[in-house]
Design an enzyme around this catalytic site. Structure first.
Site, short mmCIF file in Angstrom:
data_model
loop_
_atom_site.label_atom_id
_atom_site.label_comp_id
_atom_site.label_asym_id
_atom_site.label_seq_id
_atom_site.Cartn_x
_atom_site.Cartn_y
_atom_site.Cartn_z
N ARG A 130 -37.81 21.80 -8.67
CA ARG A 130 -39.18 21.50 -9.07
C ARG A 130 -39.96 21.01 -7.85
O ARG A 130 -39.59 20.01 -7.24
CB ARG A 130 -39.20 20.43 -10.16
CG ARG A 130 -40.59 19.98 -10.53
CD ARG A 130 -40.64 18.98 -11.68
NE ARG A 130 -42.04 18.62 -11.93
CZ ARG A 130 -42.53 17.40 -11.90
NH1 ARG A 130 -41.76 16.35 -11.66
NH2 ARG A 130 -43.82 17.19 -12.11
N HIS A 175 -49.86 17.60 -8.50
CA HIS A 175 -49.09 16.37 -8.38
C HIS A 175 -49.88 15.42 -7.47
O HIS A 175 -49.44 15.06 -6.39
CB HIS A 175 -47.69 16.64 -7.85
CG HIS A 175 -46.69 15.55 -8.10
ND1 HIS A 175 -45.46 15.76 -8.70
CD2 HIS A 175 -46.73 14.22 -7.83
CE1 HIS A 175 -44.80 14.61 -8.77
NE2 HIS A 175 -45.55 13.66 -8.23
N GLU A 220 -47.75 13.64 -14.69
CA GLU A 220 -48.05 12.25 -15.03
C GLU A 220 -49.54 11.93 -15.07
O GLU A 220 -50.04 11.15 -14.25
CB GLU A 220 -47.35 11.30 -14.05
CG GLU A 220 -45.85 11.47 -14.01
CD GLU A 220 -45.14 10.32 -13.29
OE1 GLU A 220 -45.82 9.51 -12.66
OE2 GLU A 220 -43.91 10.26 -13.39
N ASN A 361 -41.11 12.73 -17.65
CA ASN A 361 -40.61 11.90 -16.56
C ASN A 361 -40.30 10.53 -17.13
O ASN A 361 -41.13 9.94 -17.82
CB ASN A 361 -41.67 11.72 -15.46
CG ASN A 361 -41.93 12.99 -14.66
OD1 ASN A 361 -41.29 14.03 -14.90
ND2 ASN A 361 -42.85 12.92 -13.73
N TYR A 363 -38.16 6.67 -16.19
CA TYR A 363 -37.41 5.86 -15.24
C TYR A 363 -36.84 4.57 -15.81
O TYR A 363 -35.76 4.16 -15.48
CB TYR A 363 -38.31 5.50 -14.03
CG TYR A 363 -38.59 6.67 -13.13
CD1 TYR A 363 -37.79 6.97 -12.05
CD2 TYR A 363 -39.69 7.50 -13.38
CE1 TYR A 363 -38.03 8.06 -11.23
CE2 TYR A 363 -39.94 8.60 -12.56
CZ TYR A 363 -39.11 8.87 -11.49
OH TYR A 363 -39.37 9.95 -10.69
N GLU A 428 -38.27 14.52 -14.32
CA GLU A 428 -37.98 13.50 -13.32
C GLU A 428 -37.18 12.38 -13.95
O GLU A 428 -37.47 11.96 -15.07
CB GLU A 428 -39.26 12.86 -12.73
CG GLU A 428 -39.93 13.61 -11.64
CD GLU A 428 -41.18 12.90 -11.12
OE1 GLU A 428 -41.21 11.66 -11.10
OE2 GLU A 428 -42.12 13.61 -10.75
C1 PNW Z 1 -43.44 9.27 -10.37
N1 PNW Z 1 -44.72 3.17 -12.16
O1 PNW Z 1 -44.40 8.30 -10.15
C2 PNW Z 1 -43.98 10.46 -9.59
O2 PNW Z 1 -44.10 11.63 -10.33
C3 PNW Z 1 -43.28 10.68 -8.29
O3 PNW Z 1 -44.16 11.34 -7.41
C4 PNW Z 1 -42.78 9.36 -7.74
O4 PNW Z 1 -42.32 9.46 -6.44
C5 PNW Z 1 -41.71 8.89 -8.70
O5 PNW Z 1 -42.20 8.79 -10.02
C6 PNW Z 1 -41.09 7.56 -8.31
O6 PNW Z 1 -42.05 6.53 -8.33
C7 PNW Z 1 -44.38 7.03 -10.68
O7 PNW Z 1 -45.18 2.25 -11.40
C8 PNW Z 1 -44.80 5.99 -9.85
O8 PNW Z 1 -44.46 2.91 -13.36
C9 PNW Z 1 -44.91 4.72 -10.35
C10 PNW Z 1 -44.61 4.47 -11.68
C11 PNW Z 1 -44.17 5.50 -12.51
C12 PNW Z 1 -44.07 6.78 -12.00
#
Ligand code: PNW
Length: 583
Positions: A130, A175, A220, A361, A363, A428
């Site tokens: 991707r 992006h 996002e 995505n 995390y 992601e």
């Molecule tokens: C995503 N948060 O961004 C993006 O799609 C990527 O480009 C980035 O590098 C990756 O996650 C890691 O950060 C985020 O603060 C950045 O919650 C910050 C947040 C969430 C997603």
């Protein structure tokens, strides 16, 4: 129970039960710790709850194993061959916007390193890659009046190299690197954005579409709306939190829908691909599971995060929760109408169903509770909820990212139940480190092991239609405002060497094996994998080391399991003690 503590009298109390020394009957009341200890005795230790046990099993045969990057974060070549400027070029060149004043001028120099990038993808053995297109690289002023052929050639060469390596591309149109020229005319705030985006998409479908089967319109959207135009922490850096993010989101959703229809009407039949959007979201649990208000707050967190964009696209229109809260709070503050723009009935119809899969995505997770901001007119106030992390969740290199694997399974189930069980592609998921370089990235192996296993549970046990998984990120890169300090890569990029070599971290081997085995082979039935000799080998190595809760995966390294097991036991002990003292 609390009792006479020698020289300290009744001041220091060690009891599992509180004794009321002012009462002549001396009543005993159990403290939280008494309940806790009771359970330890009952369970004769710390058995893992069933849903926390590792699950063995496999993903679909055609599961898409991918890794991801984004143009501004890796390409560099910021002025090469006629490329225009993006809002991130401008933002990064403004003082103090990015940690250490890092920028993406060179980044990982992927603009000049197609061969190297494809080589590490081959090494990883991913079936998919991707990446995103830089809009100003192909359209320097954002419009189709001025096409930069050199930019298009770069992506054609990349796509050809990927196909030659038998790796399928998943291409994101946007992006975050908007052409600065479009921002100069209001960017996402200007309704004309919809037409500009559709023209750009049209050109990309036309010129690259015979080589691309999976498209993503926007990455996002909430980050663009809130961070770009709300808090101003991301490019273009506008601080319009009181009004702008909802307008940005509104235009973005319409632009997405138009690009989907364009592909559907003009390209789908001949190119035979699929197209959707990628939304991101934390999962949110109630901070206090015994409090209805915290449940409601947790729901609002997800509705204002994932739901903001998913609800109109999958269900039609914004959710009732969002519409009602924003309208009520706007009117209460004396505004003539809601700060959340309305879709007309025709627009609702045109937007609903503009998806071929659910791009997600994810995390981390949060524990939510209600917050009353009075009549403040901002998104946080509309949401009326905040999230914190549990202190037992392991830290990472990013302050916002705590390791809480259970959340991805719950979020996947939420999507299944709320949005009609769509096919889901995880576009992601990943973890960062910071500081001293250590290629033995045990925390990343742990993160992937645990998160991917939760995804497997969602697929096998809950019937969630998960089609693919993408590790963020292929290599260390420009992590937006954190610059190069937070490293998400499977590959380390040595920035002290002008050649910027990509060096595998330990997690590369781990992820490759995960891909080869298409999941988690059961150590008990190694023979099942006779055709995959590697898995058999791993399973047999593993079965000699059934060493604790984190070693269920056959390729877990013995010292790693031991290390994590110890860490976790310590965490348990410490949190039990802290719970006791805050009682
Ligand atoms: C995503 N948060 O961004 C993006 O799609 C990527 O480009 C980035 O590098 C990756 O996650 C890691 O950060 C985020 O603060 C950045 O919650 C910050 C947040 C969430 C997603």
């Amino acid at each position: 129970m609390d009792s006479f503590e020698w020289l300290h009298g009744y001041k220091f109390l060690f009891g599992l039960h509180h004794v009321d020394f002012t009462n002549p009957d001396r009543p005993r009341t159990p403290k939280y710790s008494a309940h806790y200890y009771y359970n330890i005795i009952k369970d004769n230790g710390f058995p893992l709850p069933d849903d926390e046990k590792m699950l063995y099993g496999h993903f679909r045969e055609d599961f898409m194993w991918s890794s991801a990057s984004a143009s501004y974060q890796i390409e560099g070549g910021w002025r090469a061959d006629g490329k225009g400027l993006s809002i991130w070029d401008k933002f990064a060149h403004s003082p103090s916007k990015i940690l250490n004043d890092d920028n993406g001028d060179i980044a990982c120099d992927s603009y000049n390193k197609i061969e190297e990038d494809v080589a590490i993808l081959k090494q990883l053995k991913v079936s998919h890659y991707r990446f995103s297109l830089s809009w100003p690289r192909v359209l320097p002023d954002g419009t189709i009046n001025n096409i930069n052929e050199a930019g298009i050639k770069y992506y054609q060469r990349l796509l050809d190299a990927l196909h030659a390596a038998n790796i399928q591309p998943q291409v994101t149109l946007y992006h975050w690197d908007l052409p600065q020229a479009i921002e100069d005319y209001g960017g996402f705030l200007n309704e004309n954005f919809i037409k500009l985006f559709t023209d750009y998409a049209d050109l990309m479908f036309d010129r690259l579409g015979d080589k691309v089967k999976i498209w993503i319109t926007f990455n996002e959207p909430i980050m663009t709306a809130n961070h770009g135009y709300g808090f101003g922490s991301f490019a273009p850096g506008l601080k319009g939190r009181y009004t702008l993010p909802y307008i940005v989101g509104h235009n973005l959703i319409k632009a997405h829908a138009e690009a989907w229809h364009l592909y559907n009407d003009k390209y789908r039949a001949k190119q035979n691909g699929i197209i959707s959007i990628t939304v991101n979201s934390d999962w949110s649990e109630p901070r206090n599971p015994y409090r209805q208000e915290d449940y409601d707050a947790a729901r609002r967190v997800v509705e204002f995060y994932l739901g903001w964009f998913a609800h109109p696209i999958f269900n039609g229109d914004y959710s009732e929760i969002m519409k009602k809260r924003i309208r009520d709070r706007s009117l209460a503050a004396g505004l003539p109408q809601s700060r959340l723009p309305e879709f007309t009935p025709e627009e609702i119809k045109r937007i609903k169903g503009t998806h071929d899969f659910f791009g997600l995505n994810h995390y981390t997770s949060v524990l939510a509770f209600p917050v009353d901001h009075g009549d403040a007119q901002s998104i946080e106030a509309d949401k009326g909820a905040m999230g914190v992390s549990d202190r037992t969740w392991l830290d990472t290199g990013s302050s916002w990212l705590k390791i809480a694997p259970f959340g991805i399974r719950r979020l996947l189930n939420f999507i299944k139940n709320e949005y009609g069980n769509p096919p889901i592609v995880i576009t992601e998921n990943g973890v960062s480190e910071r500081g001293t370089v250590d290629l033995n990235d045990v925390h990343r192996i742990y993160y992937y092991d645990q998160y991917i296993n939760e995804v497997l549970k969602a697929y096998l046990l809950d019937g969630v239609d998960v089609r693919g998984y993408t590790a963020w990120s292929l290599m260390d890169n420009l992590e937006w405002t954190a610059g190069f300090s937070e490293r998400f890569g499977l590959f380390y990029v040595n920035r002290t060497d002008p050649n910027l070599p990509r060096v595998p971290k330990s997690s590369v081997n781990f992820y490759t094996k995960m891909i080869k085995c298409n999941g988690f082979p059961d150590p008990e039935s190694g023979h099942e994998y006779t055709d995959k000799s590697l898995c058999v080998l791993l399973v047999s190595v593993y079965s000699r080391f059934p060493c604790g809760i984190f070693s269920q995966c056959p390729w877990s390294v013995f010292p790693l399991s031991w290390w994590l097991y110890t860490m976790c036991s310590l965490h348990l002990l410490v949190s039990a003690t802290l719970l006791e003292t805050t009682e």
